[in-house]
Every structure is written in structure tokens, then in C-alpha cells.
Design a protein around this motif. Structure first.
Motif, PDB file in Angstrom:
ATOM      1  N   LEU A  75      50.928  27.058   1.353  1.00  0.00           N
ATOM      2  CA  LEU A  75      50.045  27.738   2.281  1.00  0.00           C
ATOM      3  C   LEU A  75      50.867  28.578   3.256  1.00  0.00           C
ATOM      4  O   LEU A  75      50.472  29.682   3.631  1.00  0.00           O
ATOM      5  CB  LEU A  75      49.176  26.722   3.029  1.00  0.00           C
ATOM      6  CG  LEU A  75      48.121  27.296   3.971  1.00  0.00           C
ATOM      7  CD1 LEU A  75      47.180  28.238   3.235  1.00  0.00           C
ATOM      8  CD2 LEU A  75      47.341  26.165   4.619  1.00  0.00           C
ATOM      9  N   LEU A  76      52.039  28.073   3.627  1.00  0.00           N
ATOM     10  CA  LEU A  76      52.923  28.812   4.522  1.00  0.00           C
ATOM     11  C   LEU A  76      53.373  30.133   3.891  1.00  0.00           C
ATOM     12  O   LEU A  76      53.400  31.173   4.559  1.00  0.00           O
ATOM     13  CB  LEU A  76      54.134  27.944   4.892  1.00  0.00           C
ATOM     14  CG  LEU A  76      55.050  28.471   5.982  1.00  0.00           C
ATOM     15  CD1 LEU A  76      54.285  28.670   7.298  1.00  0.00           C
ATOM     16  CD2 LEU A  76      56.222  27.523   6.172  1.00  0.00           C
ATOM     17  N   MET A  77      53.690  30.108   2.603  1.00  0.00           N
ATOM     18  CA  MET A  77      54.101  31.341   1.911  1.00  0.00           C
ATOM     19  C   MET A  77      52.929  32.319   1.823  1.00  0.00           C
ATOM     20  O   MET A  77      53.101  33.518   2.045  1.00  0.00           O
ATOM     21  CB  MET A  77      54.634  31.021   0.518  1.00  0.00           C
ATOM     22  CG  MET A  77      54.988  32.261  -0.277  1.00  0.00           C
ATOM     23  SD  MET A  77      56.118  33.367   0.599  1.00  0.00           S
ATOM     24  CE  MET A  77      57.492  33.298  -0.484  1.00  0.00           C
ATOM     25  N   VAL A  78      51.752  31.822   1.525  1.00  0.00           N
ATOM     26  CA  VAL A  78      50.566  32.682   1.468  1.00  0.00           C
ATOM     27  C   VAL A  78      50.322  33.303   2.840  1.00  0.00           C
ATOM     28  O   VAL A  78      50.027  34.497   2.956  1.00  0.00           O
ATOM     29  CB  VAL A  78      49.334  31.892   0.971  1.00  0.00           C
ATOM     30  CG1 VAL A  78      48.064  32.714   1.101  1.00  0.00           C
ATOM     31  CG2 VAL A  78      49.546  31.440  -0.472  1.00  0.00           C
ATOM     32  N   HIS A  79      50.483  32.516   3.879  1.00  0.00           N
ATOM     33  CA  HIS A  79      50.316  32.992   5.251  1.00  0.00           C
ATOM     34  C   HIS A  79      51.328  34.101   5.548  1.00  0.00           C
ATOM     35  O   HIS A  79      50.986  35.127   6.154  1.00  0.00           O
ATOM     36  CB  HIS A  79      50.486  31.810   6.204  1.00  0.00           C
ATOM     37  CG  HIS A  79      50.310  32.135   7.644  1.00  0.00           C
ATOM     38  ND1 HIS A  79      49.116  32.570   8.182  1.00  0.00           N
ATOM     39  CD2 HIS A  79      51.187  32.081   8.675  1.00  0.00           C
ATOM     40  CE1 HIS A  79      49.265  32.770   9.480  1.00  0.00           C
ATOM     41  NE2 HIS A  79      50.523  32.484   9.813  1.00  0.00           N
ATOM     42  N   ALA A  80      52.563  33.910   5.124  1.00  0.00           N
ATOM     43  CA  ALA A  80      53.609  34.915   5.343  1.00  0.00           C
ATOM     44  C   ALA A  80      53.261  36.221   4.640  1.00  0.00           C
ATOM     45  O   ALA A  80      53.397  37.312   5.213  1.00  0.00           O
ATOM     46  CB  ALA A  80      54.957  34.395   4.854  1.00  0.00           C
ATOM     47  N   GLN A  81      52.806  36.126   3.414  1.00  0.00           N
ATOM     48  CA  GLN A  81      52.436  37.323   2.659  1.00  0.00           C
ATOM     49  C   GLN A  81      51.269  38.048   3.327  1.00  0.00           C
ATOM     50  O   GLN A  81      51.243  39.272   3.405  1.00  0.00           O
ATOM     51  CB  GLN A  81      52.085  36.957   1.214  1.00  0.00           C
ATOM     52  CG  GLN A  81      53.274  36.524   0.391  1.00  0.00           C
ATOM     53  CD  GLN A  81      54.315  37.626   0.284  1.00  0.00           C
ATOM     54  OE1 GLN A  81      55.425  37.499   0.785  1.00  0.00           O
ATOM     55  NE2 GLN A  81      53.961  38.718  -0.329  1.00  0.00           N
TER      56      GLN A  81
END
Length: 108
Positions: A75-81
Motif C-alpha cells: 500500500l505504501l508503494m501504491v501511495h508513493a506512485q
């Protein structure tokens, strides 16, 4: 904190800083300071490059992994993107707004 999480947070941080510069540029448009607005958008673009480098590094790592060892999608990576893409969109839209407002002033 893992190296992966640090890289992801670098994307989030840079994208947030870029978006903040873009909104400062928008304020300059409201003051009819188009040169100042363009300078802030250049700063935003330069900051976006930091996010892009971190993103590219993560993509490179993922492509170099064996199929069984892919980087986890979190979820953190999706948030970053999401942050990175929205910072680019905001910057691009504000750049177009400058063009519109400048062209209207020239016609006056």
C-alpha cells in the motif's frame, strides 16, 4: 526501516515537495507573476527528478529479480506512485494555466 521503505518514502517526500512548489506557482499566477510561477515550476520539475530516480531504481531492481523474488507491492508503494503521478499532473496543469493567463494578458 528497510532500504525499500526508504526509497518509497523518498518518492513520497519528493512528490509532496514538488506539488507544494507547483501550488506556490499557482499563487504567483494569481498575482500575475508568470515569471515567478515558471521559476517555481522549474523547481518542482527538478524535485520530481528525485522521485523519478528513486522510482527508476525500484523498477530496475524489480526487473533484475528472478520471477520468484519480485519486490512486494505494498500500500505504501501504491501511495508513493499516486503522489508522484499527481505531482506531475498538478505541475503540468498549472503550466497550462500560466499559458492561458499569459495569453489573455497579451491580448488586453
Amino acid at each position: 526501516m528497510s532500504e525499500l521503505e526508504m526509497q518509497i518514502l523518498q518518492i513520497i517526500s519528493a512528490a509532496g515537495d514538488s506539488k507544494a512548489k507547483a501550488f506556490q506557482a499557482f499563487q504567483k499566477i494569481q498575482e500575475s507573476d508568470y515569471e515567478g510561477a515558471r521559476a517555481l515550476l522549474k523547481e518542482a520539475r527538478d524535485i520530481d527528478l528525485e522521485a523519478h530516480k528513486a522510482q527508476t531504481e525500484l523498477i530496475r531492481k524489480e526487473l533484475s529479480q528472478d520471477d520468484g523474488e519480485k519486490l512486494p507491492v505494498s500500500l505504501l508503494m501504491v501511495h508513493a506512485q499516486d503522489h508522484y503521478m499527481s505531482s506531475q499532473l498538478v505541475r503540468d496543469l498549472i503550466e497550462k494555466i500560466i499559458d492561458v493567463f499569459e495569453s489573455k494578458e497579451v491580448k488586453k
